[in-house]
Each structure stands twice: as C-alpha cells, then as structure tokens.
Design a protein around this motif. Structure first.
Motif, PDB file in Angstrom:
ATOM      1  N   GLU A  88      79.131  60.369  43.120  1.00  0.00           N
ATOM      2  CA  GLU A  88      79.904  60.124  43.285  1.00  0.00           C
ATOM      3  C   GLU A  88      81.091  60.840  44.696  1.00  0.00           C
ATOM      4  O   GLU A  88      82.322  59.914  44.477  1.00  0.00           O
ATOM      5  CB  GLU A  88      80.853  61.837  41.812  1.00  0.00           C
ATOM      6  N   GLN A  89      80.183  61.310  44.752  1.00  0.00           N
ATOM      7  CA  GLN A  89      81.235  61.482  46.846  1.00  0.00           C
ATOM      8  C   GLN A  89      80.996  60.462  47.508  1.00  0.00           C
ATOM      9  O   GLN A  89      82.221  60.018  48.015  1.00  0.00           O
ATOM     10  CB  GLN A  89      80.085  62.604  47.696  1.00  0.00           C
ATOM     11  N   LEU A  90      80.168  59.085  46.711  1.00  0.00           N
ATOM     12  CA  LEU A  90      80.485  57.972  48.355  1.00  0.00           C
ATOM     13  C   LEU A  90      81.502  57.268  47.064  1.00  0.00           C
ATOM     14  O   LEU A  90      81.875  56.645  48.534  1.00  0.00           O
ATOM     15  CB  LEU A  90      79.155  57.202  48.032  1.00  0.00           C
ATOM     16  N   GLN A 110      85.406  66.005  54.123  1.00  0.00           N
ATOM     17  CA  GLN A 110      85.830  66.222  53.034  1.00  0.00           C
ATOM     18  C   GLN A 110      85.315  65.703  52.096  1.00  0.00           C
ATOM     19  O   GLN A 110      84.731  65.665  51.557  1.00  0.00           O
ATOM     20  CB  GLN A 110      87.359  65.405  53.076  1.00  0.00           C
ATOM     21  N   TRP A 111      84.371  64.092  53.528  1.00  0.00           N
ATOM     22  CA  TRP A 111      83.966  63.138  51.618  1.00  0.00           C
ATOM     23  C   TRP A 111      82.337  63.855  51.284  1.00  0.00           C
ATOM     24  O   TRP A 111      82.367  63.543  50.268  1.00  0.00           O
ATOM     25  CB  TRP A 111      83.143  62.487  52.596  1.00  0.00           C
ATOM     26  N   GLY A 152      87.888  55.653  49.956  1.00  0.00           N
ATOM     27  CA  GLY A 152      89.161  56.670  51.195  1.00  0.00           C
ATOM     28  C   GLY A 152      88.552  55.436  52.438  1.00  0.00           C
ATOM     29  O   GLY A 152      90.301  55.731  52.957  1.00  0.00           O
ATOM     30  N   THR A 153      87.751  54.994  52.920  1.00  0.00           N
ATOM     31  CA  THR A 153      87.123  54.356  53.764  1.00  0.00           C
ATOM     32  C   THR A 153      86.981  52.784  53.709  1.00  0.00           C
ATOM     33  O   THR A 153      87.563  51.899  55.105  1.00  0.00           O
ATOM     34  CB  THR A 153      86.051  54.913  54.501  1.00  0.00           C
ATOM     35  N   ARG A 154      87.107  52.342  52.300  1.00  0.00           N
ATOM     36  CA  ARG A 154      86.371  50.671  52.696  1.00  0.00           C
ATOM     37  C   ARG A 154      87.688  50.160  51.906  1.00  0.00           C
ATOM     38  O   ARG A 154      87.404  48.735  51.211  1.00  0.00           O
ATOM     39  CB  ARG A 154      85.033  50.582  52.346  1.00  0.00           C
ATOM     40  N   GLY A 155      88.729  50.998  51.318  1.00  0.00           N
ATOM     41  CA  GLY A 155      89.760  50.448  50.233  1.00  0.00           C
ATOM     42  C   GLY A 155      89.245  50.430  48.921  1.00  0.00           C
ATOM     43  O   GLY A 155      87.842  50.737  48.121  1.00  0.00           O
TER      44      GLY A 155
END
Length: 335
Positions: A7-9, A95-96, A15-18
């Motif tokens: 879930e974190q990933l 935060q991630w 948030g970082t790859r779209g």
C-alpha cells in the motif's frame, strides 16, 4: 509487513511515477539483515522498472540502519565508473514509508555461493574479477573526495566497534573472543593504508553478469579506514579453515595468487604482516557478529535459523584469529 508495504508503494508510485504506474512483485530479498525489498514499477505503455528498496529496521540506531548514509558513496563510485547500482531517489522524504529510505535500480546478474547446495560455486575467474574490482576501488582518492562524508577509523576503532556484539555473544565463547580482542588491540598496525572500505566484501554482495563482475552491493557498513580490512575479510570468508561445515572453496586460488591479482589492480604491494592482522580481525569480527545474531535468533528477537548453521564455526573463527596473532615477527607484529 508486505501488505502494508504494498500500500505504501502504491501511494509512492502514484506520487512519483504518475497515476497510471503500477507496482507488482513486492517481495523480501535474500539476505540475513532484512528490510530489503524488490518490486517492479510498470508504466501504462508496458515499460517495466525493476527496483530495490531498503528501509531501516524500526527503532534501530546503528550505523548500518542509516540508509541515507550509503547515497553519497554510491553516487561517488558511480561517477568514477565503479560497478554500483544507480540511486534513484534522495530518500529523505519520510511521508512515503515513515522513515528515510534507499531506492536503487535492481541490477541484472547472479551471485555465486560457497554453500555447496545453494547456487553456482565461485571459480578462480570470479575471485580474480572480485579482487581486481576491489583493487580499483581502493585506488580511488576517497580519503580526500569523501572527507565530508565519513570520519576515518583506525584498526583500534574497528576492534572496539564490535564490543557490544562481543558482550551479547553466547558466554561459552566470550573468554577466547575477549583474548583475541586484546591481541588485536595490542598488535594493531600503527600506519595502515587508509581509504574507502566496503566493510562486507564477499561473494553474496557481488553480482556477476556471465563472468564479469557487474555490481557491488550492500554499502551499509562502508566507511573510510584501513583498506586491508576488505581483503582480510574476503580471504577469511573464502577459506574452508574458517568453517566447520563444508563449503565450496575447492576452486579458490591460494592466498598469494589472490593477493597478486589484488596488488596488480591496486598498483602497489601490500604488507603481508598487515594482511595477517586483517585476517585475524576478520575472524574476530565475523565470530562476534555471528554470536550476536545467534543470540537474537535463539531469544526470538530476530529469528533466522541460518545462524544455527554458522554456530559451530564461531569457536573455529576465534581460534583462527588467535593463531594468526600468535605467529609473530621479532618485534611482536603478526604475520
């Protein structure tokens, strides 16, 4: 843990790859330190990015838990053309994952192993590739280039760094290990060659692409210090005399051949007395690390039956270190 990380990933990748990117194949990677995970990020066009995430153990405060500490050395080595995995994120945004993290590209290749039933055993060509890369690494002017990254340590510092592990190893081996510790402190070379030290240079941390060494992994305990620590560790790990169980060392060349390859890449000769000291220190270091991990396994704090297999080798490692320190020159230095 894996479901929480998935879930974190998922949140991280959006948030970082779209928003169209997806995470798959989340898994714990091989090893005995834990908290290292492999996964894939796939874009809508099918492009796949294989990645490795390293997280610190919860509540850990030791040096090898400081995952951000590896980033400067990995970037430095990459800039010098050394075979390391590219760092893909500064890792400072907690935060991630609720903590700093190390994110690198998962590199192709395979490891070789001394464990006969495990995977391909190392051959002479693997040894030569490994020590040639080590010599090239040790030639770098890291003491100057990385002086803001890490304070140099001495042999004495390195011996004392494992005092806590010594205190926590099984009591039946503490007396002889303490005697070895005293011998190491008494016989430490005063002016070693200092530079970048990997700290755990062994085949389990080397990825081979066919016969070429493609990537040096796991820079968690790297630093600036006596460089023969690395060659002493490599020689000791790959010596059947260090182990009570059979390991696949049949194709490992003799020490003098290995040192000749290392010296050729390093560009200078190394002191055989200091090599003997470094090997004694390597035996001590692995013995107390194994003892600490064995106690953690037996107490249930971090279960890993691997250390039960290593346990019979602990007194052998201590004896090997004492033997190397007892072989001295007239001025009392080990050979």
């Amino acid at each position: 843990m894996i479901s929480q990380l998935e879930e974190q990933l998922r949140v991280w990748v959006e948030g970082t790859r779209g928003s169209g990117a997806r995470v798959s194949g989340v898994r714990t990677l091989d090893g005995h330190s834990g908290f290292t995970y492999g996964f894939d990020v796939t874009q809508p066009d099918g492009t796949r990015e294989p990645l490795v995430l390293r997280l610190p153990p919860p509540g850990a405060g030791t040096r090898n838990a400081d995952v951000l500490r590896q980033i400067p050395v990995l970037r430095y080595l990459a800039s010098k053309g050394l075979p390391v995995a590219p760092v893909l994120d500064p890792g400072t945004d907690d935060q991630w994952f609720g903590s700093p993290f190390l994110l690198v590209r998962r590199m192709p290749g395979h490891t070789v192993s001394l464990e006969i039933a495990d995977r391909q055993p190392p051959g002479a060509h693997h040894v030569r590739a490994a020590v040639t890369t080590l010599g090239q690494l040790h030639r770098l002017p890291a003491s100057v280039d990385l002086r803001q990254w890490s304070e140099p340590v001495s042999y004495t510092d390195e011996v004392c760094a494992w005092d806590r592990a010594l205190e926590r190893m099984p009591t039946e081996w503490q007396k002889d290990a303490t005697r070895l510790r005293r011998g190491l402190l008494d016989g430490a070379p005063a002016e070693p060659s200092t530079g970048l030290v990997h700290g755990d240079y062994q085949f389990s941390n080397l990825l081979f692409d066919d016969d070429r060494l493609g990537t040096v992994l796991d820079w968690e305990v790297s630093g600036l210090g006596p460089q023969l620590l690395d060659i002493g560790w490599f020689l000791s790990i790959n010596d059947q005399a260090s182990w009570s169980h059979d390991v696949a060392t049949q194709d490992i060349p003799p020490q003098e051949v290995v040192l000749a390859w290392y010296e050729s890449a390093l560009g200078r000769a190394v002191d055989r007395e200091e090599v003997a000291f470094a090997r004694a220190l390597a035996s001590y270091r692995f013995a107390v690390i194994a003892g600490l991990n064995l106690n953690m396994h037996r107490s249930g704090r971090r279960e890993d039956p691997h250390w039960e297999r290593i346990a019979p080798s602990i007194p052998r490692l201590v004896s090997d270190g004492l033997r190397r320190l007892d072989v001295t020159t007239p001025n009392g230095r080990p050979r």
